[in-house]
Design an enzyme around this catalytic site. Structure first.
Site: not given
Ligand code: PMP
Length: 360
Positions: A105, A173, A197
């Site tokens: 990510w 993030d 989460k």
């Molecule tokens: N950042 C982190 C730390 C993640 O674990 C995730 C996966 N849920 C995301 C971003 C991406 O999120 P999304 O699927 O909502 O784009």
């Protein structure tokens, strides 16, 4: 009938039973208003305004921040929308942003930024498949438009214990560990977390941004992609995900009631118990070295892939789901977000022991 499986999935993740019950009630009749939460208007100056005001107050209180200094936004588009909005808003074409490359990510966030300006990878463990955390340099330039990092790497099960030292604006993030432990949130100029989460249901992302960042937006953007416009419109620039924000409010109330200090202690105890079992169990191996381990996502292997499939099936037969590793890395992963109780972790440990006995 209420749900009866224990969900150790990485997200959409488990929510406390009291939150599910309150959300279900709100669908039938929100606060005795005679309307479902799915029907309440977002501009009636009443129900939804109260939801927004209380959730903002709780976010700021839990983070120890002041409304004079920070804006609280509820946006759509998930983590990836933030990966795009951050450089769109703060990275000019001829400027440079720093990225800490600690996982899939984190890397994806960096790739999005490349489309808007220059990036400097400050450190990376990509070459070693992100099984450990990179060492963050001490001398990060103060000339960067911002520095971005991921506090907890959901897929690899690594988590930063320290906040990077830097005098460029710091952006994080926190999707997979927000409000799971104590942290100095005042060190951040912007932080964000998808809700699915530790903070509710998929479909809404919490963004907390320092007000002075809103004067640093570098390009003209459509309002829906512009943080300042969202702030000016108090998260109702367009029709917001009212239900998702309400589930986040229920989660924030739940976190507040438990207290972050208690949650931090519980989360550490849960992770410690599980890592201990993984280390003891002759069939299992933890992937991450102790100093980098996450207390939110515990990743491990069984002796071989076939055994991992067997263990996943064995867990399913015992009422436990969500222990399969991320599709990109395989193996096993158990997510221990706030809503997972110590009793549920103990139940998993009992199942892991029984599996070992059966294989002897
Ligand atoms: N950042 C982190 C730390 C993640 O674990 C995730 C996966 N849920 C995301 C971003 C991406 O999120 P999304 O699927 O909502 O784009």
């Amino acid at each position: 009938m209420i749900k009866d499986l224990i969900n150790f999935g990485a997200g959409p993740a488990a929510l406390a039973p009291s939150i599910l019950a309150a959300a279900a009630q709100a669908i039938v009749n929100y606060n005795n208003s005679g309307l479902s939460i799915l029907e309440i208007p977002h501009r009636d100056g009443k129900h939804f305004d109260e939801i927004l005001a209380e959730s903002k107050a709780l976010v700021l209180d839990l983070a120890g921040l002041s409304a004079d200094e920070y804006e609280v936004l509820w946006l759509q588009g998930g983590g990836r929308m933030q990966f795009a909005m951050i450089p769109m808003n703060f990275l000019a074409q001829d400027a440079t942003a720093g990225y800490i490359d600690s996982g899939f990510w984190a890397h994806d966030a960096q790739s999005h930024a490349l489309q808007y300006g220059n990036i400097e990878t400050l450190c990376s463990t990509r070459e070693s498949n992100y099984t450990s955390l990179p060492i963050v340099p001490k001398n990060i330039s103060d000339q960067l438009s911002y520095v971005h990092y991921t506090t907890n790497n959901t897929i690899y099960g690594t988590q930063f214990a320290q906040i990077p030292e830097c005098s460029s604006p710091l952006i994080a993030d926190m999707s997979s560990d927000i409000f799971s432990g104590q942290r100095d949130y005042s060190r951040y100029d912007l932080f964000y977390a998808v809700a699915q989460k530790n903070l509710g249901a998929a479909g809404v992302t919490l963004v907390v941004v320092k007000k002075n960042m809103l004067d640093k937006i570098v390009r003209k953007l459509p309002p829906i992609l512009d943080y300042k416009q969202h702030a000016l419109q108090h998260s109702v620039l367009n029709t917001p995900p009212v239900f998702g924000i309400y589930v986040s409010l229920l989660s924030l109330r739940w976190i507040q009631q438990k207290g972050i200090k208690n949650l931090a202690a519980e989360n550490n105890a849960k992770a410690e118990a599980l890592y201990k079992e993984i280390e003891r169990n002759s069939l299992l191996t933890a992937i991450v070295a102790a100093k980098n381990r996450s207390n939110m996502n515990v990743v491990f292997n069984a002796l071989n892939e076939e055994m991992e499939h067997e263990l996943i099936a064995y867990c399913n037969n015992n009422g436990i789901v969500g222990v399969k590793g991320h599709r990109s890395v395989g193996g096993l992963r158990v997510s221990l977000y706030n809503a997972i109780s110590m009793a549920q972790v103990q139940q998993l440990i009992t199942v892991l022991k029984a599996f070992e006995n059966e294989k002897k």
